[in-house]
Design a protein around this motif. Sequence first.
Motif, PDB file in Angstrom:
ATOM      1  N   LEU A 296       1.754   0.832  -6.783  1.00 19.77           N
ATOM      2  CA  LEU A 296       0.917   1.960  -6.623  1.00 19.77           C
ATOM      3  C   LEU A 296       1.033   2.549  -7.771  1.00 19.77           C
ATOM      4  N   ASP A 297       2.078   2.353  -8.607  1.00 19.10           N
ATOM      5  CA  ASP A 297       1.915   2.935  -9.932  1.00 19.10           C
ATOM      6  C   ASP A 297       0.952   2.441 -10.846  1.00 19.10           C
ATOM      7  N   GLU A 298       0.687   0.984 -10.478  1.00 20.57           N
ATOM      8  CA  GLU A 298      -0.162   0.254 -11.361  1.00 20.57           C
ATOM      9  C   GLU A 298      -1.824   0.741 -11.270  1.00 20.57           C
ATOM     10  N   ARG A 299      -1.847   1.444 -10.108  1.00 17.27           N
ATOM     11  CA  ARG A 299      -3.344   1.766  -9.369  1.00 17.27           C
ATOM     12  C   ARG A 299      -3.525   3.101  -9.620  1.00 17.27           C
ATOM     13  N   TYR A 300      -2.513   3.973  -9.492  1.00 19.03           N
ATOM     14  CA  TYR A 300      -2.663   5.468  -9.459  1.00 19.03           C
ATOM     15  C   TYR A 300      -1.810   6.065 -10.325  1.00 19.03           C
ATOM     16  N   PRO A 301      -2.332   7.323 -11.129  1.00 14.39           N
ATOM     17  CA  PRO A 301      -1.343   8.084 -11.969  1.00 14.39           C
ATOM     18  C   PRO A 301      -0.514   8.900 -11.165  1.00 14.39           C
ATOM     19  N   MET A 302       0.368   8.352 -10.476  1.00 14.61           N
ATOM     20  CA  MET A 302       1.515   9.032 -10.021  1.00 14.61           C
ATOM     21  C   MET A 302       2.676   9.484 -10.751  1.00 14.61           C
ATOM     22  N   ASP A 303       3.122  10.588 -10.659  1.00 10.93           N
ATOM     23  CA  ASP A 303       4.182  11.351 -11.640  1.00 10.93           C
ATOM     24  C   ASP A 303       5.535  10.671 -11.233  1.00 10.93           C
ATOM     25  N   ASP A 304       6.059   9.979 -12.092  1.00 10.10           N
ATOM     26  CA  ASP A 304       7.511   9.480 -11.671  1.00 10.10           C
ATOM     27  C   ASP A 304       8.684  10.358 -11.717  1.00 10.10           C
ATOM     28  N   ARG A 305       8.427  11.589 -12.110  1.00 12.12           N
ATOM     29  CA  ARG A 305       9.374  12.760 -11.939  1.00 12.12           C
ATOM     30  C   ARG A 305       9.197  13.477 -10.662  1.00 12.12           C
ATOM     31  N   ARG A 306       8.103  13.217 -10.148  1.00  9.43           N
ATOM     32  CA  ARG A 306       7.690  14.071  -8.737  1.00  9.43           C
ATOM     33  C   ARG A 306       7.454  13.162  -7.455  1.00  9.43           C
ATOM     34  N   ARG A 307       8.392  12.241  -7.098  1.00 10.16           N
ATOM     35  CA  ARG A 307       8.344  11.489  -6.271  1.00 10.16           C
ATOM     36  C   ARG A 307       9.010  12.134  -4.863  1.00 10.16           C
ATOM     37  N   TYR A 308       8.206  12.214  -3.781  1.00 10.37           N
ATOM     38  CA  TYR A 308       8.837  12.931  -2.534  1.00 10.37           C
ATOM     39  C   TYR A 308       8.813  11.876  -1.387  1.00 10.37           C
ATOM     40  N   MET A 309       9.531  12.361  -0.306  1.00 12.81           N
ATOM     41  CA  MET A 309       9.497  11.404   0.690  1.00 12.81           C
ATOM     42  C   MET A 309       9.463  12.034   2.204  1.00 12.81           C
ATOM     43  N   ALA A 310       8.882  11.595   3.107  1.00 14.89           N
ATOM     44  CA  ALA A 310       8.999  12.335   4.358  1.00 14.89           C
ATOM     45  C   ALA A 310       9.064  11.549   5.534  1.00 14.89           C
ATOM     46  N   GLY A 311       9.844  11.788   6.700  1.00 12.67           N
ATOM     47  CA  GLY A 311      10.276  10.883   7.723  1.00 12.67           C
ATOM     48  C   GLY A 311      10.441  11.778   8.821  1.00 12.67           C
ATOM     49  N   ILE A 312      10.326  11.183  10.149  1.00 11.62           N
ATOM     50  CA  ILE A 312      10.027  12.008  11.345  1.00 11.62           C
ATOM     51  C   ILE A 312      11.071  10.848  12.069  1.00 11.62           C
ATOM     52  N   SER A 313      12.045  11.898  12.834  1.00 13.97           N
ATOM     53  CA  SER A 313      12.789  10.957  13.788  1.00 13.97           C
ATOM     54  C   SER A 313      13.597   9.784  12.893  1.00 13.97           C
ATOM     55  N   LEU A 314      13.823   8.530  13.337  1.00 13.24           N
ATOM     56  CA  LEU A 314      14.369   7.390  12.682  1.00 13.24           C
ATOM     57  C   LEU A 314      13.883   7.235  11.273  1.00 13.24           C
TER      58      LEU A 314
END
Length: 237
Positions: free
Chosen positions: A108-126
């Motif tokens: 995804l980093d090759e395809r979008y300008p995503m900030d490597d200092r601001r990677r977050y994560m979300a999860g529900i249940s397991l």
Amino acid sequence: MQGSTRKVETHTLYSQSLGEERVLKVFVPPGAGREPLPVVYCHDGIEFFTHGRVATQAHEAILAGRLAPCYIVGIAVNLDRRRDDYAFDGARHREYLQFVADECIPFLDERYPMDDRRRYMAGISLGAVATMSFVLEYPQWFHRVMLFSGAFFPPYQRRVAEAIDLSRLYAYMFIGEDERQAQTPGGVFDFWSYNEAMRDILLDRGAEVSYHTGPGNHIWGVWQRHLVAALSEIVQV
């Protein structure tokens, strides 16, 4: 940006680590250009888009100024191997970690300008358990997370309690008031107590926790209503 069209792009990535294809859905925020923006990675990712309506909600919230512009990535789950991939003791858990860190993120980093200092994560249940595993394994990336109705069984609580220092972690937690006897395909569980215990463990290890409760049980109809509030807290400009 007023009235701009919601934009979601779909990619299929073959994972060498897992030996199978995985679909990735990417919400591209209105006004996105070349400037690197935060990104939120979601386990059970297709469900975040379908049942959670995360793209529609995020799009509207960004236009209204209630959410900072961010990419949202939904990583499709293999339902037959969900526990194997997400649980700390799952048969393919190490391979799933490698897939996300070594294959998904670079792809995804090759395809979008995503900030490597601001990677977050979300999860529900397991998926919340999987999120905490990424916090432990990749603290340089994932230190702001959304944990909804986590399946934090006692063995997983003990694993997190072994962490030496979680002072960089910010966790937004939500648990439904009817989850003391939550019905799941795996049985009936007291997720309320599990999440209270995990909250206390995180606080004890130095994390900052934004803990929320509200009406409802272990279902997407409940979680959907809290997604924007959670995203607006974990996504930093």
